[in-house]
Motif scaffolding. Structure first.
Motif, PDB file in Angstrom:
ATOM      1  N   CYS A 122       0.823  -1.213   0.000  1.00 25.59           N
ATOM      2  CA  CYS A 122       0.000   0.000   0.000  1.00 25.59           C
ATOM      3  C   CYS A 122       0.859   1.267   0.000  1.00 25.59           C
ATOM      4  CB  CYS A 122      -0.923  -0.002   1.217  1.00 25.59           C
ATOM      5  SG  CYS A 122      -2.261  -1.206   1.129  1.00 25.59           S
ATOM      6  N   GLY A 123       2.062   1.180   0.533  1.00 25.95           N
ATOM      7  CA  GLY A 123       2.915   2.362   0.599  1.00 25.95           C
ATOM      8  C   GLY A 123       3.946   2.458  -0.500  1.00 25.95           C
ATOM      9  N   VAL A 124       3.867   1.565  -1.511  1.00 23.09           N
ATOM     10  CA  VAL A 124       4.858   1.578  -2.587  1.00 23.09           C
ATOM     11  C   VAL A 124       4.795   2.880  -3.371  1.00 23.09           C
ATOM     12  CG1 VAL A 124       5.438   0.525  -4.797  1.00 23.09           C
ATOM     13  CG2 VAL A 124       5.072  -0.913  -2.801  1.00 23.09           C
ATOM     14  N   ASN A 125       3.587   3.325  -3.739  1.00 16.06           N
ATOM     15  CA  ASN A 125       3.456   4.565  -4.515  1.00 16.06           C
ATOM     16  C   ASN A 125       3.994   5.768  -3.749  1.00 16.06           C
ATOM     17  OD1 ASN A 125       2.232   3.175  -6.631  1.00 16.06           O
ATOM     18  ND2 ASN A 125       0.187   3.430  -5.755  1.00 16.06           N
ATOM     19  N   GLU A 126       3.721   5.820  -2.471  1.00 16.78           N
ATOM     20  CA  GLU A 126       4.202   6.948  -1.672  1.00 16.78           C
ATOM     21  C   GLU A 126       5.718   6.907  -1.526  1.00 16.78           C
ATOM     22  OE1 GLU A 126       2.939   9.193   2.492  1.00 16.78           O
ATOM     23  OE2 GLU A 126       2.088   7.255   1.946  1.00 16.78           O
ATOM     24  N   ILE A 127       6.271   5.695  -1.404  1.00 16.48           N
ATOM     25  CA  ILE A 127       7.730   5.576  -1.300  1.00 16.48           C
ATOM     26  C   ILE A 127       8.395   5.960  -2.609  1.00 16.48           C
ATOM     27  CG2 ILE A 127       9.608   3.919  -0.999  1.00 16.48           C
ATOM     28  CD1 ILE A 127       7.913   2.473   1.030  1.00 16.48           C
ATOM     29  N   LEU A 128       7.782   5.574  -3.742  1.00 14.11           N
ATOM     30  CA  LEU A 128       8.357   5.923  -5.039  1.00 14.11           C
ATOM     31  C   LEU A 128       8.312   7.423  -5.293  1.00 14.11           C
ATOM     32  CD1 LEU A 128       6.969   3.042  -7.290  1.00 14.11           C
ATOM     33  CD2 LEU A 128       9.274   3.289  -6.349  1.00 14.11           C
ATOM     34  N   SER A 129       7.240   8.065  -4.819  1.00 18.63           N
ATOM     35  CA  SER A 129       7.143   9.514  -5.000  1.00 18.63           C
ATOM     36  C   SER A 129       8.036  10.281  -4.044  1.00 18.63           C
ATOM     37  CB  SER A 129       5.688   9.966  -4.822  1.00 18.63           C
ATOM     38  OG  SER A 129       5.232   9.658  -3.503  1.00 18.63           O
ATOM     39  N   THR A 130       8.278   9.724  -2.863  1.00 21.95           N
ATOM     40  CA  THR A 130       9.141  10.370  -1.866  1.00 21.95           C
ATOM     41  C   THR A 130      10.167   9.356  -1.385  1.00 21.95           C
ATOM     42  OG1 THR A 130       7.201  11.658  -1.168  1.00 21.95           O
ATOM     43  CG2 THR A 130       9.160  11.791   0.229  1.00 21.95           C
ATOM     44  N   PRO A 131      11.294   9.226  -2.071  1.00 23.28           N
ATOM     45  CA  PRO A 131      12.288   8.204  -1.679  1.00 23.28           C
ATOM     46  C   PRO A 131      12.877   8.404  -0.290  1.00 23.28           C
ATOM     47  CG  PRO A 131      12.689   9.000  -3.918  1.00 23.28           C
ATOM     48  CD  PRO A 131      11.665   9.915  -3.300  1.00 23.28           C
ATOM     49  N   ASN A 132      12.739   9.610   0.265  1.00 22.65           N
ATOM     50  CA  ASN A 132      13.289   9.842   1.601  1.00 22.65           C
ATOM     51  C   ASN A 132      12.597   8.986   2.657  1.00 22.65           C
ATOM     52  OD1 ASN A 132      15.085  11.777   0.617  1.00 22.65           O
ATOM     53  ND2 ASN A 132      13.611  13.442   0.893  1.00 22.65           N
ATOM     54  N   TYR A 133      11.380   8.503   2.349  1.00 20.39           N
ATOM     55  CA  TYR A 133      10.670   7.661   3.311  1.00 20.39           C
ATOM     56  C   TYR A 133      11.370   6.323   3.542  1.00 20.39           C
ATOM     57  CZ  TYR A 133       6.662  10.819   3.188  1.00 20.39           C
ATOM     58  OH  TYR A 133       5.842  11.913   3.300  1.00 20.39           O
ATOM     59  N   LEU A 134      12.271   5.949   2.626  1.00 16.74           N
ATOM     60  CA  LEU A 134      13.010   4.698   2.815  1.00 16.74           C
ATOM     61  C   LEU A 134      13.914   4.755   4.050  1.00 16.74           C
ATOM     62  CD1 LEU A 134      14.032   3.834  -0.858  1.00 16.74           C
ATOM     63  CD2 LEU A 134      12.390   2.614   0.584  1.00 16.74           C
ATOM     64  N   MET A 135      14.283   5.968   4.470  1.00 19.51           N
ATOM     65  CA  MET A 135      15.116   6.106   5.674  1.00 19.51           C
ATOM     66  C   MET A 135      14.375   5.650   6.926  1.00 19.51           C
ATOM     67  SD  MET A 135      17.931   7.211   4.426  1.00 19.51           S
ATOM     68  CE  MET A 135      18.745   7.650   5.956  1.00 19.51           C
ATOM     69  N   GLY A 136      13.045   5.786   6.913  1.00 18.90           N
ATOM     70  CA  GLY A 136      12.266   5.368   8.065  1.00 18.90           C
ATOM     71  C   GLY A 136      11.739   3.952   7.986  1.00 18.90           C
ATOM     72  N   LEU A 137      12.101   3.221   6.900  1.00 18.86           N
ATOM     73  CA  LEU A 137      11.608   1.850   6.746  1.00 18.86           C
ATOM     74  C   LEU A 137      12.121   0.913   7.839  1.00 18.86           C
ATOM     75  CD1 LEU A 137       9.909  -0.072   5.065  1.00 18.86           C
ATOM     76  CD2 LEU A 137      11.912  -0.475   3.609  1.00 18.86           C
ATOM     77  N   PRO A 138      13.410   0.962   8.220  1.00 17.99           N
ATOM     78  CA  PRO A 138      13.847   0.084   9.329  1.00 17.99           C
ATOM     79  C   PRO A 138      13.096   0.333  10.626  1.00 17.99           C
ATOM     80  CG  PRO A 138      15.742   0.915   8.126  1.00 17.99           C
ATOM     81  CD  PRO A 138      14.555   1.675   7.619  1.00 17.99           C
ATOM     82  N   GLN A 139      12.822   1.597  10.937  1.00 18.66           N
ATOM     83  CA  GLN A 139      12.063   1.900  12.147  1.00 18.66           C
ATOM     84  C   GLN A 139      10.637   1.360  12.052  1.00 18.66           C
ATOM     85  OE1 GLN A 139      11.745   6.067  12.975  1.00 18.66           O
ATOM     86  NE2 GLN A 139      10.799   5.771  14.978  1.00 18.66           N
ATOM     87  N   PHE A 140      10.049   1.457  10.844  1.00 17.14           N
ATOM     88  CA  PHE A 140       8.702   0.922  10.655  1.00 17.14           C
ATOM     89  C   PHE A 140       8.675  -0.596  10.837  1.00 17.14           C
ATOM     90  CE2 PHE A 140       5.701  -1.077   7.693  1.00 17.14           C
ATOM     91  CZ  PHE A 140       4.501  -0.608   8.210  1.00 17.14           C
ATOM     92  N   LEU A 141       9.660  -1.281  10.273  1.00 15.76           N
ATOM     93  CA  LEU A 141       9.720  -2.737  10.413  1.00 15.76           C
ATOM     94  C   LEU A 141       9.924  -3.143  11.867  1.00 15.76           C
ATOM     95  CD1 LEU A 141      11.921  -3.663   7.316  1.00 15.76           C
ATOM     96  CD2 LEU A 141       9.431  -3.814   7.535  1.00 15.76           C
ATOM     97  N   LEU A 142      10.655  -2.328  12.624  1.00 11.90           N
ATOM     98  CA  LEU A 142      10.883  -2.630  14.031  1.00 11.90           C
ATOM     99  C   LEU A 142       9.634  -2.408  14.874  1.00 11.90           C
ATOM    100  CD1 LEU A 142      12.928  -3.400  16.256  1.00 11.90           C
ATOM    101  CD2 LEU A 142      13.479  -0.967  16.450  1.00 11.90           C
ATOM    102  N   LEU A 143       8.866  -1.366  14.538  1.00 11.13           N
ATOM    103  CA  LEU A 143       7.686  -1.027  15.332  1.00 11.13           C
ATOM    104  C   LEU A 143       6.436  -1.773  14.888  1.00 11.13           C
ATOM    105  CD1 LEU A 143       8.109   2.842  15.684  1.00 11.13           C
ATOM    106  CD2 LEU A 143       8.679   1.066  17.344  1.00 11.13           C
ATOM    107  N   TRP A 144       6.465  -2.419  13.719  1.00  8.39           N
ATOM    108  CA  TRP A 144       5.285  -3.103  13.197  1.00  8.39           C
ATOM    109  C   TRP A 144       4.763  -4.196  14.137  1.00  8.39           C
ATOM    110  CZ3 TRP A 144       1.365  -2.758  10.067  1.00  8.39           C
ATOM    111  CH2 TRP A 144       0.689  -3.897   9.647  1.00  8.39           C
TER     112      TRP A 144
END
Length: 229
Positions: free
Chosen positions: A61-83
């Motif tokens: 669901c967040g692929v389009n938003e990540i592609l439009s804003t690549p800076n969100y990839l910096m927060g991906l490890p934190q998201f995976l940890l908090l999921w």
């Protein structure tokens, strides 16, 4: 004390749920002491499978938003940890609302919670034992090979019923096209189908395929017999 307003109701509700979980787990551990550690390892394996299966639709669901804003990839490890913590908090809050409907201004325990506690008192370990039997039967049913049987001969009555349903569906579709509601209905139906596909069929499909895989079954067997070896 919480019912009389002498203690915080939220803390009292958390303590009630914690005591019930402790009661259920301790009774089950006393009933199955020789296999409790192995069962805990297998349960952790299935919990990780459940978390991973429902993590993939969220990432899609967040692929389009990540592609439009690549800076969100910096927060991906934190998201995976908090999921996992998010899932635990979400489902624990839902279970808490079912067992204790009101725990903010006043404390109100549901009859379901009272019956579950009373059942665990008269039959220690029955709750998790029933859950275990249900999961074992479900796993065996999911692991068995698929068998496709023939449709067989279709009678005239069934052919007539199919023709009637086909004509009825054509009539409904024609009426929706004439009213101009087909586009609106199709857009909503496509959205519903998309959500069902992402958050229902895709996760359960991943769970079923993983359970049926040989590597997962070998890993489960290894975790179950690791202590004895």
């Amino acid at each position: 004390m919480a019912i009389n307003g002498l203690a915080p109701t939220r803390g009292a509700s958390n303590m009630l749920v914690f005591c019930y979980v402790l009661q259920v787990c301790s009774n089950y551990a006393l009933r199955r002491p020789e296999k409790f550690a192995a069962i805990v390892r297998v349960v952790c394996l299935y919990v990780l499978l459940f978390i991973g299966a429902f993590l993939l639709p969220t990432l899609l669901c967040g692929v389009n938003e990540i592609l439009s804003t690549p800076n969100y990839l910096m927060g991906l490890p934190q998201f995976l940890l908090l999921w996992p913590f998010f899932l635990f908090y979400n489902y624990s809050a839902t279970v808490k609302l079912i067992l204790i409907p009101a725990y903010t201004i006043k404390l109100q325990v549901s009859w379901l919670f009272v019956c579950l506690v009373f059942l665990e008192l008269i039959l220690p370990g029955v709750t998790l034992t029933t859950v275990e039997k249900f999961l074992v039967v479900s796993e065996k049913w999911l692991s068995r090979p698929f068998v496709f049987t023939g449709v067989g001969n279709v009678s005239r009555k069934q052919v007539g019923l199919l023709r009637f349903l086909l004509l009825a569906s054509i009539g409904v579709w024609y009426q929706r096209v004439a009213d101009g509601l087909l586009g609106v209905a199709m857009s909503k139906e496509m959205f519903v189908l998309k959500m069902l596909g992402l958050f229902l069929f895709l996760p359960f499909g991943i769970i079923v395929v993983t359970i049926r895989s040989s590597w997962f079954q070998r890993l489960r067997c290894w975790l179950f017999v690791a202590e004895s070896n």
